[in-house]
Design a protein around this motif. Structure first.
Motif, PDB file in Angstrom:
ATOM      1  N   VAL A 138      70.407 102.891  32.114  1.00 27.55           N
ATOM      2  CA  VAL A 138      69.559 102.440  33.216  1.00 27.55           C
ATOM      3  C   VAL A 138      69.924 103.167  34.506  1.00 27.55           C
ATOM      4  O   VAL A 138      69.045 103.509  35.308  1.00 27.55           O
ATOM      5  CB  VAL A 138      69.684 100.916  33.395  1.00 27.55           C
ATOM      6  CG1 VAL A 138      68.937 100.451  34.638  1.00 27.55           C
ATOM      7  CG2 VAL A 138      69.145 100.195  32.174  1.00 27.55           C
ATOM      8  N   SER A 182      64.790  85.264  31.808  1.00 27.94           N
ATOM      9  CA  SER A 182      64.574  86.678  32.098  1.00 27.94           C
ATOM     10  C   SER A 182      63.146  86.925  32.563  1.00 27.94           C
ATOM     11  O   SER A 182      62.906  87.683  33.516  1.00 27.94           O
ATOM     12  CB  SER A 182      64.873  87.523  30.852  1.00 27.94           C
ATOM     13  OG  SER A 182      66.191  87.349  30.410  1.00 27.94           O
ATOM     14  N   SER A 184      61.847  88.314  36.255  1.00 25.57           N
ATOM     15  CA  SER A 184      60.987  89.492  36.379  1.00 25.57           C
ATOM     16  C   SER A 184      59.616  89.131  36.931  1.00 25.57           C
ATOM     17  O   SER A 184      58.999  89.911  37.659  1.00 25.57           O
ATOM     18  CB  SER A 184      60.842  90.178  35.017  1.00 25.57           C
ATOM     19  OG  SER A 184      60.293  89.284  34.063  1.00 25.57           O
ATOM     20  N   LEU A 203      66.646  98.181  40.634  1.00 22.44           N
ATOM     21  CA  LEU A 203      66.579  98.326  39.179  1.00 22.44           C
ATOM     22  C   LEU A 203      67.938  98.065  38.547  1.00 22.44           C
ATOM     23  O   LEU A 203      68.044  97.331  37.548  1.00 22.44           O
ATOM     24  CB  LEU A 203      66.085  99.733  38.827  1.00 22.44           C
ATOM     25  CG  LEU A 203      66.054 100.101  37.336  1.00 22.44           C
ATOM     26  CD1 LEU A 203      65.116  99.179  36.574  1.00 22.44           C
ATOM     27  CD2 LEU A 203      65.639 101.558  37.150  1.00 22.44           C
ATOM     28  N   THR A 254      68.843  94.707  36.292  1.00 23.64           N
ATOM     29  CA  THR A 254      69.282  94.976  34.918  1.00 23.64           C
ATOM     30  C   THR A 254      70.646  94.356  34.647  1.00 23.64           C
ATOM     31  O   THR A 254      70.860  93.732  33.601  1.00 23.64           O
ATOM     32  CB  THR A 254      69.340  96.487  34.664  1.00 23.64           C
ATOM     33  OG1 THR A 254      68.046  97.069  34.877  1.00 23.64           O
ATOM     34  CG2 THR A 254      69.783  96.779  33.241  1.00 23.64           C
TER      35      THR A 254
END
Length: 317
Positions: free
Chosen positions: A19, A248, A252, A286, A290
């Motif tokens: 990532v 999750s 998001s 990001l 993550t």
């Protein structure tokens, strides 16, 4: 358990490395020159040179990679071009807002999804089961932004029960927080509760057909004891996994919901960063999200292993 936890943490490292590579490459994925895109058509040559210096684009590629990972190891995610403050500081400042909304949504999801799923299973093929099935179908079909807009029109514009947006910190005014957080939390929770209802219903139906449930009933135990002590404990194991996935999704999905309700959380922060081409914030966001989701999945795995002693994973003993 300790060995299993360490093993899961080590397994997350390759994902974070991958990532981080994607985050580093984001600035090179856009067509053309990143400095030109950020500066816009009115930027002068001096402005573009300054942007390149700020982003480190005037350095050789290998130097940029080393600098990026060196800063990353120190917890330095760069400096926001839009806000003019460190990315880490901005993300940590917005985290309590997003976390509070996500936890509120998760509590509503669990209460509604578990209750509806259990009632549906206990009334299999009866009208409560049919209503729960329709609710679950609607929940997994509707987009959360559409539901959020409908709830604003109904509860804010028409009935005037709740505000249309904004956010009040919980520590500042708990009642104000409840008023401002309810519509966003419910908008997220109703859809995920549909999924949890389906999982709970199917799992409960499977458990109720097991021999140990028949044995418990044959012993003369009350239905509440059979359901609460024997059935529900086994239903919770697969539900815990689903709850981790739901959380999750809630995190998001906050990007859209926070934008709709004007909530100053991480979702709104990243949404503004994308619109304004704040690449350091996009890269840092990001990585931050993550890492948070990976940590959440590890916690869920550990909880699942603790709930079911039959599971014996490498290092799980």
């Amino acid at each position: 358990m300790i060995r299993y936890t360490v093993s899961r943490l080590l397994q997350a490292i390759p994902i974070l490395i991958l990532v981080s590579l994607i985050a580093f490459a984001i600035i090179y994925m856009i067509p053309g020159d990143a400095a030109t895109v950020i500066g816009g058509p009115t930027a002068t040559a001096a402005d573009l040179a300054q942007i390149r210096r700020n982003l480190g684009l005037d350095q050789p590629l290998h130097s940029q990679v080393l600098t990026f990972y060196g800063n990353l190891l120190q917890g330095n995610l760069g400096r926001s071009l839009l806000l003019g403050i460190p990315v880490t500081e901005a993300l940590l400042a917005r985290s309590p807002v997003t976390i509070s909304i996500a936890i509120y949504s998760l509590v509503l999801t669990i209460l509604l999804g578990l209750t509806t799923g259990i009632i549906a299973a206990l009334n299999h093929n009866k009208w409560p089961d049919q209503i729960a099935t329709v609710f679950a179908l609607i929940g997994v079909s509707l987009p959360n932004f559409w539901l959020a807009l409908v709830m604003i029109i109904l509860f804010s514009v028409q009935l005037r029960w709740l505000p249309t947006g904004g956010y009040v910190p919980f520590l500042q005014d708990p009642l104000g927080w409840l008023r401002t957080a309810t519509l966003p939390a419910v908008s997220l929770a109703l859809l995920q509760a549909g999924l949890l209802t389906r999982i709970t219903r199917s799992t409960m139906l499977e458990v109720l057909n097991q021999d140990y449930i028949r044995t418990a009933r044959a012993k003369g135990l009350s239905e509440w004891v059979v359901i609460g002590r024997h059935a529900l404990a086994n239903v919770m194991m697969p539900v815990v996994t689903v709850i981790g996935l739901i959380l999750s999704v809630l995190l998001s999905g906050s990007i859209v919901i926070e934008a709709i309700f004007g909530i100053p959380g991480i979702g709104a922060l990243l949404g503004n960063a994308i619109m304004s081409r704040d690449y350091p914030m996009i890269q840092g966001g990001l990585l931050f999200v993550t890492a948070a989701l990976l940590l959440l999945n590890i916690v869920v795995d550990i909880a699942y292993t603790a709930l079911d002693p039959r599971i014996r994973v490498n290092g799980g003993k």
